[in-house]
Motif scaffolding. Structure first.
Motif, PDB file in Angstrom:
ATOM      1  N   LEU A  28       0.821  -1.205   0.000  1.00 47.98           N
ATOM      2  CA  LEU A  28       0.000   0.000   0.000  1.00 47.98           C
ATOM      3  C   LEU A  28       0.862   1.267   0.000  1.00 47.98           C
ATOM      4  O   LEU A  28       0.546   2.234  -0.695  1.00 47.98           O
ATOM      5  N   ILE A  29       1.948   1.246   0.758  1.00 49.75           N
ATOM      6  CA  ILE A  29       2.851   2.404   0.792  1.00 49.75           C
ATOM      7  C   ILE A  29       3.504   2.588  -0.574  1.00 49.75           C
ATOM      8  O   ILE A  29       3.636   3.713  -1.056  1.00 49.75           O
ATOM      9  N   ALA A  30       3.889   1.484  -1.213  1.00 51.00           N
ATOM     10  CA  ALA A  30       4.488   1.570  -2.544  1.00 51.00           C
ATOM     11  C   ALA A  30       3.494   2.173  -3.539  1.00 51.00           C
ATOM     12  O   ALA A  30       3.866   2.995  -4.381  1.00 51.00           O
ATOM     13  N   GLU A  31       2.214   1.787  -3.423  1.00 51.02           N
ATOM     14  CA  GLU A  31       1.176   2.350  -4.298  1.00 51.02           C
ATOM     15  C   GLU A  31       1.019   3.845  -4.067  1.00 51.02           C
ATOM     16  O   GLU A  31       0.775   4.607  -5.002  1.00 51.02           O
ATOM     17  N   GLU A  32       1.150   4.285  -2.815  1.00 48.18           N
ATOM     18  CA  GLU A  32       1.031   5.710  -2.484  1.00 48.18           C
ATOM     19  C   GLU A  32       2.247   6.486  -2.966  1.00 48.18           C
ATOM     20  O   GLU A  32       2.175   7.693  -3.164  1.00 48.18           O
ATOM     21  N   GLY A  33       3.385   5.805  -3.112  1.00 47.52           N
ATOM     22  CA  GLY A  33       4.590   6.464  -3.588  1.00 47.52           C
ATOM     23  C   GLY A  33       5.250   7.381  -2.575  1.00 47.52           C
ATOM     24  O   GLY A  33       6.018   8.261  -2.938  1.00 47.52           O
ATOM     25  N   ASP A  34       4.967   7.178  -1.287  1.00 51.31           N
ATOM     26  CA  ASP A  34       5.547   8.019  -0.236  1.00 51.31           C
ATOM     27  C   ASP A  34       6.155   7.118   0.846  1.00 51.31           C
ATOM     28  O   ASP A  34       5.464   6.670   1.755  1.00 51.31           O
ATOM     29  N   PRO A  35       7.464   6.855   0.766  1.00 52.63           N
ATOM     30  CA  PRO A  35       8.086   5.940   1.724  1.00 52.63           C
ATOM     31  C   PRO A  35       8.123   6.458   3.158  1.00 52.63           C
ATOM     32  O   PRO A  35       8.446   5.713   4.075  1.00 52.63           O
ATOM     33  N   ASP A  58       0.027   7.760   8.038  1.00 51.07           N
ATOM     34  CA  ASP A  58       0.417   9.039   8.616  1.00 51.07           C
ATOM     35  C   ASP A  58       1.886   9.267   8.300  1.00 51.07           C
ATOM     36  O   ASP A  58       2.679   8.325   8.345  1.00 51.07           O
ATOM     37  N   ASP A  59       2.236  10.505   7.985  1.00 51.09           N
ATOM     38  CA  ASP A  59       3.646  10.811   7.724  1.00 51.09           C
ATOM     39  C   ASP A  59       4.270  11.604   8.863  1.00 51.09           C
ATOM     40  O   ASP A  59       5.396  12.069   8.760  1.00 51.09           O
ATOM     41  N   GLU A  60       3.539  11.744   9.974  1.00 48.55           N
ATOM     42  CA  GLU A  60       4.054  12.468  11.134  1.00 48.55           C
ATOM     43  C   GLU A  60       4.044  11.563  12.350  1.00 48.55           C
ATOM     44  O   GLU A  60       3.233  10.653  12.465  1.00 48.55           O
TER      45      GLU A  60
END
Length: 120
Positions: A28-35, A58-60
């Motif tokens: 899912l993270i790979a699909e979002e493209g935001d490691p 979450d990125d925080e």
């Protein structure tokens, strides 16, 4: 007033994360493209049994978060939610009746039929 941080034995993680969760979350993270994304697990009031589980990316990281890292995936849980989740196992099931994250929680006195809410 901030929640009191629960405790767990040294050398162990407060929650167990299955390999199937790691595989699915990494996809899912790979699909979002935001490691930088991490899986946030939280508990809120509501549901048919009093409390319900929630999952979000979450990125925080918050000051009271506890993080559990396994492989390339980081799971974060805030202190208030963690008091209900210490010792729980997080799993991911992909069955004929649907795919979902599942929490096996030894702290829950009862759970609902759908498995997404509980009482203590």
């Amino acid at each position: 007033m901030p929640a009191e941080m629960p405790t767990w034995p040294d050398g162990t993680d407060p929650i167990a994360i299955s390999d199937s969760v790691i595989t699915k979350v990494a996809e899912l993270i790979a699909e979002e493209g935001d490691p930088s994304l991490q899986l946030r697990i939280f508990v809120t009031g509501g549901g048919c049994s009093g409390f319900q589980y929630g999952f979000a990316f979450d990125d925080e990281r918050k000051a009271d978060d506890v993080q559990v890292s396994k492989g390339t995936v980081t799971v974060v849980v805030d202190a208030m939610s963690l008091q209900y989740l210490v010792g729980a196992e997080i799993d991911y099931e992909d069955k004929l009746d649907g795919a979902r994250f599942v929490i096996r929680n030894p702290n829950a006195a009862s759970t609902c039929g759908c498995g997404s809410s509980f009482s203590v």
